[in-house]
Design a protein around this motif. Structure first.
Motif, PDB file in Angstrom:
ATOM      1  N   ILE A 110       0.834  -1.204   0.000  1.00  0.00           N
ATOM      2  CA  ILE A 110       0.000   0.000   0.000  1.00  0.00           C
ATOM      3  C   ILE A 110       0.872   1.259   0.000  1.00  0.00           C
ATOM      4  CG2 ILE A 110      -1.881   1.225   1.191  1.00  0.00           C
ATOM      5  CD1 ILE A 110      -2.619  -1.621   0.327  1.00  0.00           C
ATOM      6  N   PRO A 111       0.781   2.077  -1.073  1.00  0.00           N
ATOM      7  CA  PRO A 111       1.536   3.329  -1.033  1.00  0.00           C
ATOM      8  C   PRO A 111       0.873   4.297  -0.058  1.00  0.00           C
ATOM      9  CG  PRO A 111       0.312   3.155  -3.106  1.00  0.00           C
ATOM     10  CD  PRO A 111       0.011   1.920  -2.315  1.00  0.00           C
ATOM     11  N   SER A 112       1.666   5.021   0.707  1.00  0.00           N
ATOM     12  CA  SER A 112       1.119   5.904   1.733  1.00  0.00           C
ATOM     13  C   SER A 112       1.968   7.153   1.845  1.00  0.00           C
ATOM     14  CB  SER A 112       1.102   5.149   3.064  1.00  0.00           C
ATOM     15  OG  SER A 112       1.226   6.034   4.143  1.00  0.00           O
ATOM     16  N   VAL A 113       1.373   8.244   2.356  1.00  0.00           N
ATOM     17  CA  VAL A 113       2.153   9.462   2.552  1.00  0.00           C
ATOM     18  C   VAL A 113       3.222   9.248   3.623  1.00  0.00           C
ATOM     19  CG1 VAL A 113       0.472  11.144   1.775  1.00  0.00           C
ATOM     20  CG2 VAL A 113       0.402  10.390   4.131  1.00  0.00           C
ATOM     21  N   ALA A 114       3.026   8.244   4.468  1.00  0.00           N
ATOM     22  CA  ALA A 114       4.001   7.977   5.526  1.00  0.00           C
ATOM     23  C   ALA A 114       5.292   7.382   4.966  1.00  0.00           C
ATOM     24  CB  ALA A 114       3.399   7.039   6.569  1.00  0.00           C
TER      25      ALA A 114
ATOM     26  N   TRP B 144      -0.097  12.222  12.544  1.00  0.00           N
ATOM     27  CA  TRP B 144       0.072  10.804  12.868  1.00  0.00           C
ATOM     28  C   TRP B 144       1.507  10.454  13.252  1.00  0.00           C
ATOM     29  CZ3 TRP B 144       3.517   9.873   9.072  1.00  0.00           C
ATOM     30  CH2 TRP B 144       3.341  10.544   7.868  1.00  0.00           C
TER      31      TRP B 144
ATOM     32  N   VAL C  60       5.265  16.457   0.592  1.00  0.00           N
ATOM     33  CA  VAL C  60       4.844  15.646   1.730  1.00  0.00           C
ATOM     34  C   VAL C  60       5.694  15.965   2.955  1.00  0.00           C
ATOM     35  CG1 VAL C  60       4.687  13.298   2.618  1.00  0.00           C
ATOM     36  CG2 VAL C  60       3.948  13.791   0.314  1.00  0.00           C
ATOM     37  N   TYR C  61       6.945  16.247   2.721  1.00  0.00           N
ATOM     38  CA  TYR C  61       7.856  16.508   3.833  1.00  0.00           C
ATOM     39  C   TYR C  61       7.712  17.935   4.356  1.00  0.00           C
ATOM     40  CZ  TYR C  61      11.637  14.448   6.445  1.00  0.00           C
ATOM     41  OH  TYR C  61      12.364  13.861   7.436  1.00  0.00           O
TER      42      TYR C  61
ATOM     43  N   ILE D 246       7.425   8.398   2.846  1.00  0.00           N
ATOM     44  CA  ILE D 246       8.532   9.343   2.766  1.00  0.00           C
ATOM     45  C   ILE D 246       9.215   9.457   4.128  1.00  0.00           C
ATOM     46  CG2 ILE D 246       9.140  11.740   2.218  1.00  0.00           C
ATOM     47  CD1 ILE D 246       7.970  10.645  -0.234  1.00  0.00           C
ATOM     48  N   TYR D 247       8.399   9.474   5.192  1.00  0.00           N
ATOM     49  CA  TYR D 247       8.948   9.614   6.539  1.00  0.00           C
ATOM     50  C   TYR D 247       9.601   8.323   7.006  1.00  0.00           C
ATOM     51  CZ  TYR D 247       6.410  13.993   6.911  1.00  0.00           C
ATOM     52  OH  TYR D 247       5.966  15.266   6.708  1.00  0.00           O
ATOM     53  N   LEU D 248       9.023   7.202   6.590  1.00  0.00           N
ATOM     54  CA  LEU D 248       9.527   5.902   7.055  1.00  0.00           C
ATOM     55  C   LEU D 248      10.617   5.354   6.138  1.00  0.00           C
ATOM     56  CD1 LEU D 248       6.082   4.238   7.889  1.00  0.00           C
ATOM     57  CD2 LEU D 248       7.616   5.406   9.457  1.00  0.00           C
ATOM     58  N   LYS D 249      10.910   6.096   5.055  1.00  0.00           N
ATOM     59  CA  LYS D 249      11.871   5.634   4.052  1.00  0.00           C
ATOM     60  C   LYS D 249      11.530   4.219   3.594  1.00  0.00           C
ATOM     61  CE  LYS D 249      15.497   8.727   5.524  1.00  0.00           C
ATOM     62  NZ  LYS D 249      14.560   9.502   6.365  1.00  0.00           N
TER      63      LYS D 249
ATOM     64  N   GLY E 133      -1.500   8.982  -1.278  1.00  0.00           N
ATOM     65  CA  GLY E 133      -0.390   8.025  -1.205  1.00  0.00           C
ATOM     66  C   GLY E 133       0.034   7.562  -2.589  1.00  0.00           C
TER      67      GLY E 133
ATOM     68  N   VAL F 194       9.513   1.771   0.664  1.00  0.00           N
ATOM     69  CA  VAL F 194       9.056   1.738  -0.715  1.00  0.00           C
ATOM     70  C   VAL F 194       8.017   0.633  -0.846  1.00  0.00           C
ATOM     71  CG1 VAL F 194       9.716   1.386  -3.124  1.00  0.00           C
ATOM     72  CG2 VAL F 194      11.275   2.554  -1.571  1.00  0.00           C
ATOM     73  N   PRO F 195       6.785   0.965  -1.292  1.00  0.00           N
ATOM     74  CA  PRO F 195       5.774  -0.085  -1.413  1.00  0.00           C
ATOM     75  C   PRO F 195       6.176  -1.123  -2.459  1.00  0.00           C
ATOM     76  CG  PRO F 195       4.978   2.005  -2.308  1.00  0.00           C
ATOM     77  CD  PRO F 195       6.281   2.290  -1.650  1.00  0.00           C
TER      78      PRO F 195
ATOM     79  N   VAL G  23      -3.095   6.375   7.634  1.00  0.00           N
ATOM     80  CA  VAL G  23      -1.831   5.756   7.227  1.00  0.00           C
ATOM     81  C   VAL G  23      -1.761   4.342   7.799  1.00  0.00           C
ATOM     82  CG1 VAL G  23      -0.435   7.802   6.809  1.00  0.00           C
ATOM     83  CG2 VAL G  23      -0.734   7.004   9.126  1.00  0.00           C
TER      84      VAL G  23
END
Lengths: 341, 347
Positions: free
Chosen positions: A272-276, B339, B248-249, A278-281, B219, A283-284, B265
């Motif tokens: 699942i691609p998610s906005v998170a 989040w 996003v950042y 980028i923060y979690l580094k 996403g 890749v789906p 998320v």
């Protein structure tokens, strides 16, 4: 193998589905839409059933609610509902008059797209009056108070909304009216089919909060059907993953997301691609292949054509649902007989 | 190098009612360049104008005002076609792939007869045998393998994802300059969305075709664009644009911030914790909200008198290639997505 699962309905299980099977008869053959589903639904908690389109989510619900079309046949299994006033009913064997007594007052059901089912010539107030009268719960003195209180729970202002017609309300508001109509009968078990799918991000968030507060206020059992994995992560206490008509994994949401046991669950969450990301580094990663056709499902484990761990055994034999840890059910050979070959 | 397609200040007004008196502003003063060999994302809720913008870019919808250029040549200006010859000669190479793969393919034709008439029209030099070979290569390119198996299948044999691949194959026959992929993953199973987006990215890589990925799923739009531009749309306006990963950042518009904060998320949370609505104020249509032309004003938590000075065509530069339509952009308070604090192991 699954002897523990067969040991009767425990005290905190509201609804126990056991080995449920249902098929649709079509010209080309039979579609095995519900294929040996075993699923305990715990009382007072929110259980999410997740699956891709065609995995049989809605078919599963319609099977134990007995709302199936004419070409459907229940081929076995049971659905034991424990009633709060005591006693149990097997929904699979219950006749239509029993089901009519249960629907609405004991089991509330909000189908997908229910917001479009409001009657355009009735006001919101008339919808409530009619619903309560039909279920023999109308009381001219106290009912309106209850209606107002339920509307406040779904964050609608009773004074403005009650006199309105459906066309005067937005999609999100209609959705909440329908949920309020379900909740006013105080059902013990509420089933919501894709409640968030047609809403924008902000309305979706408001609805998630409403469902959360309904669950806390009424302490009823909720079953949520969705294809949206992120929503499950936030709202559900328990999650059941459906694949090709069968439950492949059940567990507490946190546990399942932290450490998915079935390869499909793990791959689905990772895809699942998610906005998170980028923060979690992160890749789906896509799940290879395609979901199987239920008309000609593969033999053995239904996931084996897409599974990187598949062995000869997976290709040939049906797998039992096992309980590798407490409260966790998995249908995968890896967890039977102490591990992979 | 001129952009493949670009719009300057395009607007689209739909009129409604018996006397056509009710005007609906679907799109307001949008400017955008589609770079050569680039993939850009348009993201927005339903009604944000992203489909209208996509259709204007391929010439399917005539803008009410503003300018459309293809390959550096102005083809539409002020609501009419200015270079009809150029427009007619090139429009087939600006293609649109629809959202619903269940209704955009003829159910009575098999894969070969869906693709063959298009090949016959646009690949005139190919003979019978070459045509078949070309179709097979095309199916392999979009991942419908083995091609021999798929070539005589009908749409009802195919899953949503496979149909979308077939729609894409059909679009590739014309050697397009630009493909507008409108919500192509929204009706496709979640587990294969990423592979479909990867396919679009590989088309950009291998063929040099430009792709516009239109989606309501933030996403997916971010994943598709990566470091390429993403345009965040709301009520007919582009509110912010820039490299997707950067947006996003470091979002520099209150709407984008609210969007990122409120999107669910897929993270494991130790207890059930439904987050409240974050970064959105109780809608109000009075005072400063009424005075500001900003479409987010009525819900913006940072609304004040300054907002009435907003000019809808003027973007504030907040970084390299990163622009925002907020008068306060660059001076917004420090922000982290709602989040993030609940996420274990992330700083």
């Amino acid at each position: 193998m699954s002897s523990k699962l067969g040991a009767g309905v425990g005290p905190e299980i509201k609804l126990m589905l056991r080995n449920l099977r249902m098929e649709y008869l079509v010209r080309e053959g039979t579609i095995k839409a519900v294929n040996d589903v075993t699923l305990p639904v715990e009382e007072g908690r929110i259980t999410a059933i997740v699956g891709e389109s065609g995995s049989g989510k809605t078919s599963l619900i319609e099977t134990f609610l007995k709302l199936l079309p004419k070409n459907a046949r229940i081929r076995g299994g049971e659905a034991i509902l424990r009633l709060s006033r005591g006693g149990e009913v097997d929904l699979v064997r219950a006749d239509e008059s029993t089901m009519r007594r249960l629907r609405g007052r004991v089991i509330g059901y909000v189908p997908q797209g229910a917001q479009n089912s409001l009657n355009p010539v009735l006001t919101v107030e008339q919808h409530f009056v009619e619903t309560l009268k039909n279920h023999g719960l109308w009381d001219s003195k106290s009912s309106m108070e209850e209606v107002r209180s339920v509307l406040s729970t779904v964050r609608l202002d009773p004074d403005t909304v009650l006199k309105k017609y459906p066309f005067e309300l937005s999609g999100g508001m209609k959705q909440r009216v329908v949920i309020a109509l379900t909740m006013v009968l105080k059902p013990e078990l509420v089933i919501l089919d894709e409640p968030t799918s047609a809403l924008d991000v902000f309305s979706q968030r408001v609805l998630l909060n409403i469902l959360d507060s309904i669950s806390k206020r009424y302490r009823n059992t909720m079953v949520l059907i969705t294809h949206d994995i992120p929503i499950v992560a936030e709202l559900a206490d328990r999650v059941a993953v459906l694949y090709a008509g069968t439950v492949v994994e059940v567990g507490d949401t946190y546990e399942v997301f932290k450490e998915p046991l079935h390869p499909y669950t793990a791959m689905l969450i990772a895809s699942i691609p998610s906005v998170a990301d980028i923060y979690l580094k992160r890749v789906p990663r896509p799940v290879p292949g395609e979901p199987p056709s239920l008309l000609n499902p593969p033999p053995g484990c239904k996931f084996h054509p897409r599974c990187p761990y598949a062995t000869e055994h997976c290709r040939t034999s049906e797998l039992p649902l096992v309980e590798p840890r407490k409260g966790r059910l998995v249908k995968c050979w890896i967890y039977s007989r102490g591990g992979r070959e | 190098m001129s952009p493949v397609a670009s719009v300057r200040g395009v607007s689209k007004v739909y009129t409604k009612g018996v006397f056509r008196k009710r005007a609906i502003k679907a799109l307001q003063t949008v400017s955008l360049d589609v770079p050569e060999k680039g993939l850009i994302s348009l993201v927005g809720e339903s009604g944000s104008g992203k489909t209208t913008l996509g259709k204007i870019l391929v010439g399917l919808v005539m803008p009410s005002s503003g300018e459309l250029s293809w390959l550096g040549t102005t083809v539409v200006k002020g609501g009419r076609i200015t270079r009809r010859d150029f427009y007619l000669a090139n429009r087939h190479r600006f293609v649109y792939v629809h959202q619903d793969p269940y209704s955009s393919l003829n159910p009575s034709k098999n894969v070969r007869s869906i693709l063959e008439p298009v090949v016959r029209k646009y690949k005139k030099h190919l003979g019978e045998a070459d045509r078949l070979r070309y179709i097979k290569e095309l199916l392999e390119e979009v991942g419908l393998v083995p091609a021999e198996y798929f070539i005589d299948k009908y749409p009802h044999h195919l899953s949503g994802g496979m149909r979308q691949r077939l729609s894409l194959a059909r679009a590739l026959i014309v050697d397009p300059h630009l493909i507008v992929a409108d919500e192509v993953v929204s009706m496709v199973d979640p587990s294969i969305r990423v592979s479909l987006i990867n396919l679009l990215r590989s088309v950009v890589e291998s063929r040099g075709t430009s792709v516009i990925f239109v989606s309501h799923d933030l996403g997916a739009a971010v994943y598709a664009a990566g470091d390429n531009p993403m345009y965040v749309m709301f009520k007919g306006l582009v509110l912010e644009f820039g490299p997707a990963s950067e947006i996003v950042y470091r979002p520099e518009h209150p709407y984008t911030r609210a969007l990122i904060s409120n999107v669910p998320v897929p993270l494991a949370l130790a207890e059930r914790r439904v987050r409240g609505l974050d970064g959105v104020a109780e809608p109000s249509g009075e005072g400063a909200a009424a005075a500001s032309p900003c479409p987010f004003a009525s819900m913006c938590p940072l609304l004040d008198e300054e907002c009435s000075s907003l000019n809808l065509g003027e973007y504030v530069r907040v970084g390299p290639n990163h622009y925002s339509l907020c008068v306060k952009a660059g001076r917004l308070p420090k922000w982290r997505p709602g989040w993030l604090s609940t996420t274990p192991g992330v700083t």
